[in-house]
Write a protein that holds these residues in place. Structure first.
Motif, PDB file in Angstrom:
ATOM      1  N   ALA B 113       0.844  -1.193   0.000  1.00  0.00           N
ATOM      2  CA  ALA B 113       0.000   0.000   0.000  1.00  0.00           C
ATOM      3  C   ALA B 113       0.877   1.239   0.000  1.00  0.00           C
ATOM      4  O   ALA B 113       2.015   1.205   0.460  1.00  0.00           O
ATOM      5  N   ASP B 114       0.340   2.324  -0.527  1.00  0.00           N
ATOM      6  CA  ASP B 114       1.049   3.595  -0.475  1.00  0.00           C
ATOM      7  C   ASP B 114       0.690   4.336   0.803  1.00  0.00           C
ATOM      8  O   ASP B 114       1.453   5.135   1.316  1.00  0.00           O
ATOM      9  N   ILE B 115      -0.526   4.068   1.287  1.00  0.00           N
ATOM     10  CA  ILE B 115      -0.949   4.672   2.527  1.00  0.00           C
ATOM     11  C   ILE B 115      -1.808   3.687   3.305  1.00  0.00           C
ATOM     12  O   ILE B 115      -2.689   3.037   2.742  1.00  0.00           O
ATOM     13  N   LEU B 169       2.460  13.500  -2.557  1.00  0.00           N
ATOM     14  CA  LEU B 169       1.133  14.023  -2.871  1.00  0.00           C
ATOM     15  C   LEU B 169       0.648  14.983  -1.792  1.00  0.00           C
ATOM     16  O   LEU B 169       0.237  16.107  -2.074  1.00  0.00           O
ATOM     17  N   PHE B 170       0.734  14.560  -0.538  1.00  0.00           N
ATOM     18  CA  PHE B 170       0.201  15.371   0.558  1.00  0.00           C
ATOM     19  C   PHE B 170       1.078  16.575   0.875  1.00  0.00           C
ATOM     20  O   PHE B 170       0.581  17.603   1.318  1.00  0.00           O
ATOM     21  N   ALA B 171       2.375  16.450   0.649  1.00  0.00           N
ATOM     22  CA  ALA B 171       3.235  17.611   0.907  1.00  0.00           C
ATOM     23  C   ALA B 171       2.848  18.739  -0.040  1.00  0.00           C
ATOM     24  O   ALA B 171       2.885  19.918   0.313  1.00  0.00           O
ATOM     25  N   ALA B 172       2.453  18.353  -1.253  1.00  0.00           N
ATOM     26  CA  ALA B 172       2.090  19.369  -2.247  1.00  0.00           C
ATOM     27  C   ALA B 172       0.679  19.896  -2.032  1.00  0.00           C
ATOM     28  O   ALA B 172       0.417  21.070  -2.208  1.00  0.00           O
ATOM     29  N   VAL B 185     -10.160  10.346  -0.107  1.00  0.00           N
ATOM     30  CA  VAL B 185     -10.691  10.388  -1.464  1.00  0.00           C
ATOM     31  C   VAL B 185      -9.602  10.788  -2.442  1.00  0.00           C
ATOM     32  O   VAL B 185      -9.467  10.232  -3.536  1.00  0.00           O
ATOM     33  N   MET B 186      -8.771  11.744  -2.025  1.00  0.00           N
ATOM     34  CA  MET B 186      -7.672  12.208  -2.865  1.00  0.00           C
ATOM     35  C   MET B 186      -6.728  11.072  -3.239  1.00  0.00           C
ATOM     36  O   MET B 186      -6.350  10.909  -4.394  1.00  0.00           O
ATOM     37  N   ARG B 191      -5.076   7.283  -7.631  1.00  0.00           N
ATOM     38  CA  ARG B 191      -4.692   5.891  -7.848  1.00  0.00           C
ATOM     39  C   ARG B 191      -3.550   5.430  -6.955  1.00  0.00           C
ATOM     40  O   ARG B 191      -2.735   4.604  -7.347  1.00  0.00           O
ATOM     41  N   LEU B 192      -3.500   5.996  -5.744  1.00  0.00           N
ATOM     42  CA  LEU B 192      -2.586   5.434  -4.764  1.00  0.00           C
ATOM     43  C   LEU B 192      -3.315   4.306  -4.051  1.00  0.00           C
ATOM     44  O   LEU B 192      -4.537   4.317  -3.944  1.00  0.00           O
TER      45      LEU B 192
END
Lengths: 150, 240
Positions: B113-115, B169-172, B185-186, B191-192
């Motif tokens: 998983a990515d997260i 992704l979240f840092a940005a 949802v993001m 597609r993570l």
């Protein structure tokens, strides 16, 4: 018994279209990230209330009756629209106040930070690259260049 | 930087948690001594930052309160800019249990998983919270599950582990007001790979919760609006 006038159909249609346009514009602004949801909620509420009151002539008539408006029920639409816009403006005034305060804090912290950097010589860039250099290295370089240290 | 092991960071957002923060940091160090801990003090006006430093953590002091989304994103930016491969979030109020991190970290480290999100509601029913909040959380979970086309159960859990991809992704771009829901949802829209793992959490030890009944309604309205509008967005991530 007082004879109430009915809202003309043309007015109702025009008002409904205008209110719907407001809702759609606000929606699009949120979607394209030019307007944050927390500041848009009041606008959406305004738009929705106006749509309902524009489209539902019976309801508008009833409310006009409550407020003692007899000759021209759409006057209530203006009043409601105006009231909501006043609320939105007030809300935005508080938002601007908060942002101002935060802006002042940022400006002060930034200026103080730059002062600290300048005083400790860490703000000197190493010639040829953009990186900041550690203090010990800066001191040796300064000694080599025989520049007076502040 | 000689080690080949992935560098790990714990982001600990804290707002006026001077009593709880020391315990959280200690528990994190107990859980994994190699874990770097950064406390993000969200404009705390008490001794949170000092207490965190005493406990041996790095501290980022925000100049004013940004809210949980802004504070956590600060930590994520720190993680990104400093090259961390694995970042976990563990809140400074003591609700998250550091020893439970192992469960959340496992799928990400394994590359599945990515997260990974720690959920209070997968399987176990032992988490007690006010009835209205549980209904709200269940409702949100249902809506997000529908939007994301993936079953999720706990959309307000901040107990998460991210790999570098999710971190970028979240840092940005991280939703600021109520980030966990929109964040979920993001990630799925980008597609993570997101997985949930069952974890235990605690009730708040000290301090007041920032969510009252009226705020819950405002919260639901705002989140539902955001989710609805989010359906129509293209997935463009702004420049970091």
């Amino acid at each position: 018994m007082i004879l109430d006038s009915q809202t003309p159909l043309k007015v109702s249609i025009a008002a409904t279209i205008a209110s719907l346009a407001l809702v759609l514009v606000v929606f699009e602004l949120i979607r394209s990230r030019r307007l944050r949801e927390r500041y848009a909620l009041l606008w959406l509420l305004t738009g929705l209330v106006l749509v309902v009151l524009s489209a539902w002539r019976g309801g508008l008539n009833t409310i006009a009756g409550w407020l003692g408006v007899r000759g021209y029920p759409p006057a209530v639409l203006f009043a409601v629209g105006l009231l909501f816009v006043i609320v939105v403006l007030l809300h935005y005034s508080t938002v601007i106040s908060r942002l101002s305060d935060q802006n002042v804090i940022l400006a002060q912290r930034l200026a103080l930070l730059e002062t600290r950097l300048a005083e400790s010589e860490l703000g000197r860039a190493v010639p040829g690259d953009g990186a900041l250099e550690p203090v010990a290295q800066a001191r040796s370089r300064l000694e080599a260049e025989e520049l007076p240290r502040t | 930087m000689s080690s080949d092991a992935p560098r790990r960071l714990a982001v600990v957002p804290a707002y006026n948690e001077e009593r709880a923060i020391g315990g959280v940091i200690e528990a994190l160090h107990d859980f994994d001594p190699a874990l770097d801990v950064v406390v993000v003090s969200d404009g705390s006006v008490d001794g949170t930052a000092a207490a965190a430093e005493r406990a041996g953590a790095r501290v980022i002091r925000l100049p004013f309160n940004l809210g949980i989304g802004g504070a956590v994103q600060t930590g994520f930016r720190y993680g990104w800019e400093n090259g961390y491969e694995l970042v976990v979030r563990c809140d400074g109020d003591g609700q998250h249990v550091p020893s439970e991190l192992a469960k959340v970290v496992a799928p990400v480290v394994a590359g599945d998983a990515d997260i990974a999100v720690g959920s209070r509601f997968v399987g176990s029913d032992s988490y007690r919270s006010s009835a209205s909040r549980r209904v709200g959380i269940r409702l949100l979970a249902l809506i997000v599950s529908t939007i994301a086309r993936q079953k999720v159960t706990d959309t307000t859990s901040g107990f998460q582990a991210l790999n570098r991809r999710a971190l970028g992704l979240f840092a940005a771009d991280y939703p600021h007001d109520y980030p966990e829901v929109e964040g979920m949802v993001m990630t799925i829209k980008h597609r993570l790979r997101l997985v949930e793992v069952p974890v235990e959490m605690r009730e708040r030890e000290h301090g007041r919760s920032s969510i009252t009944a009226l705020r819950s309604i405002y919260y639901m309205a705002k989140v539902l609006t955001a989710l609805f509008v989010g359906l129509f967005r293209r997935n463009v991530v702004p420049e970091t």
